[in-house]
Scaffold this motif. Structure first.
Motif, mmCIF file in Angstrom:
data_model
loop_
_atom_site.group_PDB
_atom_site.id
_atom_site.type_symbol
_atom_site.label_atom_id
_atom_site.label_comp_id
_atom_site.label_asym_id
_atom_site.label_seq_id
_atom_site.Cartn_x
_atom_site.Cartn_y
_atom_site.Cartn_z
ATOM 1 N N TYR A 1 8.253 -15.357 9.604
ATOM 2 C CA TYR A 1 9.066 -14.262 10.139
ATOM 3 C C TYR A 1 9.675 -13.308 9.116
ATOM 4 O O TYR A 1 9.989 -12.173 9.467
ATOM 5 C CB TYR A 1 10.224 -14.827 10.981
ATOM 6 N N PHE A 2 9.897 -13.718 7.892
ATOM 7 C CA PHE A 2 10.767 -12.948 7.001
ATOM 8 C C PHE A 2 10.130 -12.446 5.721
ATOM 9 O O PHE A 2 10.836 -12.038 4.810
ATOM 10 C CB PHE A 2 12.011 -13.780 6.667
ATOM 11 N N THR A 3 8.831 -12.449 5.620
ATOM 12 C CA THR A 3 8.164 -11.936 4.423
ATOM 13 C C THR A 3 7.748 -10.486 4.646
ATOM 14 O O THR A 3 7.670 -10.022 5.794
ATOM 15 C CB THR A 3 6.915 -12.772 4.102
ATOM 16 N N PRO A 4 7.450 -9.775 3.574
ATOM 17 C CA PRO A 4 6.943 -8.404 3.747
ATOM 18 C C PRO A 4 5.664 -8.363 4.593
ATOM 19 O O PRO A 4 5.463 -7.429 5.371
ATOM 20 C CB PRO A 4 6.669 -7.940 2.317
ATOM 21 N N ALA B 1 5.149 -6.231 7.926
ATOM 22 C CA ALA B 1 4.059 -5.251 8.014
ATOM 23 C C ALA B 1 3.209 -5.483 9.257
ATOM 24 O O ALA B 1 2.780 -4.529 9.913
ATOM 25 C CB ALA B 1 3.201 -5.311 6.753
ATOM 26 N N ALA B 2 2.970 -6.749 9.593
ATOM 27 C CA ALA B 2 2.152 -7.064 10.774
ATOM 28 C C ALA B 2 2.817 -6.577 12.052
ATOM 29 O O ALA B 2 2.143 -6.055 12.952
ATOM 30 C CB ALA B 2 1.871 -8.563 10.843
ATOM 31 N N THR B 3 4.135 -6.729 12.155
ATOM 32 C CA THR B 3 4.811 -6.255 13.371
ATOM 33 C C THR B 3 5.019 -4.741 13.338
ATOM 34 O O THR B 3 4.976 -4.103 14.384
ATOM 35 C CB THR B 3 6.138 -6.991 13.610
ATOM 36 N N ASP B 4 5.205 -4.181 12.158
ATOM 37 C CA ASP B 4 5.265 -2.716 12.057
ATOM 38 C C ASP B 4 3.950 -2.105 12.527
ATOM 39 O O ASP B 4 3.938 -1.074 13.201
ATOM 40 C CB ASP B 4 5.555 -2.273 10.629
ATOM 41 N N ASP B 5 2.823 -2.760 12.178
ATOM 42 C CA ASP B 5 1.514 -2.271 12.607
ATOM 43 C C ASP B 5 1.356 -2.278 14.122
ATOM 44 O O ASP B 5 0.585 -1.494 14.669
ATOM 45 C CB ASP B 5 0.387 -3.093 11.975
ATOM 46 N N LEU B 6 2.074 -3.175 14.800
ATOM 47 C CA LEU B 6 2.053 -3.186 16.266
ATOM 48 C C LEU B 6 2.843 -2.011 16.843
ATOM 49 O O LEU B 6 2.646 -1.638 17.987
ATOM 50 C CB LEU B 6 2.673 -4.477 16.811
#
Length: 117
Positions: free
Chosen positions: A25-28, A32-37
């Motif tokens: 949950y807390f790594t870059p 990035a994976a959730t930002d991509d969503l």
């Protein structure tokens, strides 16, 4: 046999297992994976990826299941997260983020995190 008090055992367990919670949950890479969503902010991605195994759960159900978050924090993230993507997309993002973080920390090679089956 070495005797350790309960607090020492708990601390050792926390150090050992928090690392895996952190990469989820807390790594870059996780962010990035959730930002991509299309998530807006870290909390939307956090609650989307963490709650995804429950399906498109309501803010009330997630607040109850996670119990230590203020209801308004959850309500700001859900159900908007489910409008951005279905829970299965959050599960994929969760695995992709964890895999990316583990590869960075442990070196590249065979995928370390994958969906069973």
């Amino acid at each position: 046999m070495i005797h350790m008090d309960a607090a020492a055992v708990a601390r050792r367990m926390w150090v050992r297992f928090e690392t895996y919670h952190d990469v989820t949950y807390f790594t870059p890479e996780a962010r990035a994976a959730t930002d991509d969503l299309g998530c807006l902010g870290g909390w939307m991605g956090y609650f989307g990826t963490r709650a995804a195994p429950l399906g498109a759960a309501s803010p009330e159900a997630v607040t109850s299941a996670f119990y230590n978050f203020h209801p308004s924090r959850v309500a700001r993230a859900l159900p908007d997260a489910w409008r951005i993507g279905k829970p299965d997309r959050y599960l994929e993002a969760r695995l992709a983020g964890a895999d990316g973080a583990l590869r960075r920390m442990l070196g590249d090679g065979e995928p370390r995190v994958r969906r069973p089956g």
